[in-house]
Design a protein around this motif. Structure first.
Motif, PDB file in Angstrom:
ATOM      1  N   PRO A 127       0.843  -1.193   0.000  1.00 50.84           N
ATOM      2  CA  PRO A 127       0.000   0.000   0.000  1.00 50.84           C
ATOM      3  C   PRO A 127       0.883   1.251   0.000  1.00 50.84           C
ATOM      4  N   PRO A 128       0.316   2.432  -0.209  1.00 50.44           N
ATOM      5  CA  PRO A 128       1.123   3.662  -0.128  1.00 50.44           C
ATOM      6  C   PRO A 128       1.843   3.728   1.225  1.00 50.44           C
ATOM      7  N   HIS A 129       3.117   4.097   1.185  1.00 52.35           N
ATOM      8  CA  HIS A 129       3.929   4.143   2.389  1.00 52.35           C
ATOM      9  C   HIS A 129       5.149   5.013   2.155  1.00 52.35           C
ATOM     10  N   SER A 130       5.863   5.312   3.219  1.00 57.17           N
ATOM     11  CA  SER A 130       7.152   5.995   3.100  1.00 57.17           C
ATOM     12  C   SER A 130       8.080   5.406   4.161  1.00 57.17           C
ATOM     13  N   ASP A 151      16.458   5.252   2.287  1.00 55.53           N
ATOM     14  CA  ASP A 151      16.192   5.444   0.868  1.00 55.53           C
ATOM     15  C   ASP A 151      15.932   4.070   0.274  1.00 55.53           C
ATOM     16  N   GLU A 152      15.166   4.019  -0.838  1.00 49.00           N
ATOM     17  CA  GLU A 152      14.877   2.736  -1.486  1.00 49.00           C
ATOM     18  C   GLU A 152      15.168   2.852  -2.977  1.00 49.00           C
ATOM     19  N   GLU A 172       4.658  -0.680 -11.945  1.00 47.13           N
ATOM     20  CA  GLU A 172       4.228   0.712 -11.952  1.00 47.13           C
ATOM     21  C   GLU A 172       4.638   1.318 -10.621  1.00 47.13           C
ATOM     22  N   VAL A 173       5.236   2.496 -10.676  1.00 47.57           N
ATOM     23  CA  VAL A 173       5.694   3.199  -9.483  1.00 47.57           C
ATOM     24  C   VAL A 173       5.010   4.554  -9.441  1.00 47.57           C
ATOM     25  N   ARG A 174       4.500   4.917  -8.260  1.00 44.15           N
ATOM     26  CA  ARG A 174       3.975   6.265  -8.027  1.00 44.15           C
ATOM     27  C   ARG A 174       4.750   6.859  -6.866  1.00 44.15           C
ATOM     28  N   ALA A 175       5.403   7.988  -7.128  1.00 43.44           N
ATOM     29  CA  ALA A 175       6.219   8.634  -6.103  1.00 43.44           C
ATOM     30  C   ALA A 175       6.525  10.062  -6.525  1.00 43.44           C
ATOM     31  N   GLU A 225       6.427   9.499   0.035  1.00 39.89           N
ATOM     32  CA  GLU A 225       5.372   8.487  -0.061  1.00 39.89           C
ATOM     33  C   GLU A 225       5.424   7.865  -1.456  1.00 39.89           C
ATOM     34  N   HIS A 226       5.285   6.547  -1.502  1.00 39.40           N
ATOM     35  CA  HIS A 226       5.352   5.851  -2.783  1.00 39.40           C
ATOM     36  C   HIS A 226       4.569   4.553  -2.724  1.00 39.40           C
ATOM     37  N   ILE A 227       4.378   4.017  -3.893  1.00 42.20           N
ATOM     38  CA  ILE A 227       3.707   2.729  -4.061  1.00 42.20           C
ATOM     39  C   ILE A 227       4.301   2.093  -5.315  1.00 42.20           C
TER      40      ILE A 227
END
Length: 174
Positions: free
Chosen positions: A72-75, A80-81, A91-94, A114-116
């Protein structure tokens, strides 16, 4: 220029042969209509670099993800990742962006962002993830089940979700 290493940190050469490491079956974001025994297959994370074997420098995880899986969305406030895709696509959302990473692609997510990410293909996908510094593997060990060599990953259950939520609250206060 020589590096000064505190005496409490031992840095040694690390070699983890193929097929070794800390192998885990990890729950990802559950579907809203989760039915035990019918949930998605768990992802398989194999940690080959950990805070323990890298003197805290990093954690490296070979990540095998069934179609549609991802967290799920997280940070991460403490690491760092990075992602390097070996097979399939994600698919990446950040950072206000959405993009797809494919074999040979690399992405970096700074701590606190925050990313997913999700396996956006119809096949199992695989990537190497690197966390700097190490230590996050302790969270994944706590939320997962130990993977068994030669066995297929089990399906997500409500118990997996309960454990993951409890551990996330303990680790991150959410």
């Amino acid at each position: 220029m020589s590096e000064t290493i505190p005496p409490e940190i031992t840095r040694e050469v690390v070699h983890v042969p193929a097929g070794e490491g800390i192998a885990l079956w990890v729950p990802e974001e559950p579907p809203l209509d989760l039915v035990d025994g019918e949930g998605p297959e768990l992802s398989t994370y194999t940690f080959v670099g950990t805070a323990d074997n890298t003197g805290g420098s990093l954690a490296v995880v070979d990540t095998v993800v069934p179609p549609g899986n991802g967290p799920p969305p997280h940070s991460h406030v403490d690491a760092d990742e990075s992602f390097y895709v070996l097979e399939g696509e994600f698919e990446v959302r950040a950072g206000g962006r959405t993009f797809t990473i494919k074999p040979g692609d690399y992405a970096f997510i700074p701590r606190g962002t925050e990313h997913i990410w999700k396996n956006s293909s119809t096949e199992t996908s695989r990537m190497i993830r690197i966390y700097t510094p190490g230590g996050i593997e302790k969270f994944f060990i706590d939320i997962s089940r130990p993977a068994v060599t030669g066995e297929l990953a089990p399906r997500l259950t409500s118990e997996d979700v309960r454990r993951a939520e409890e551990v996330a609250a303990r680790h991150y206060g959410s």
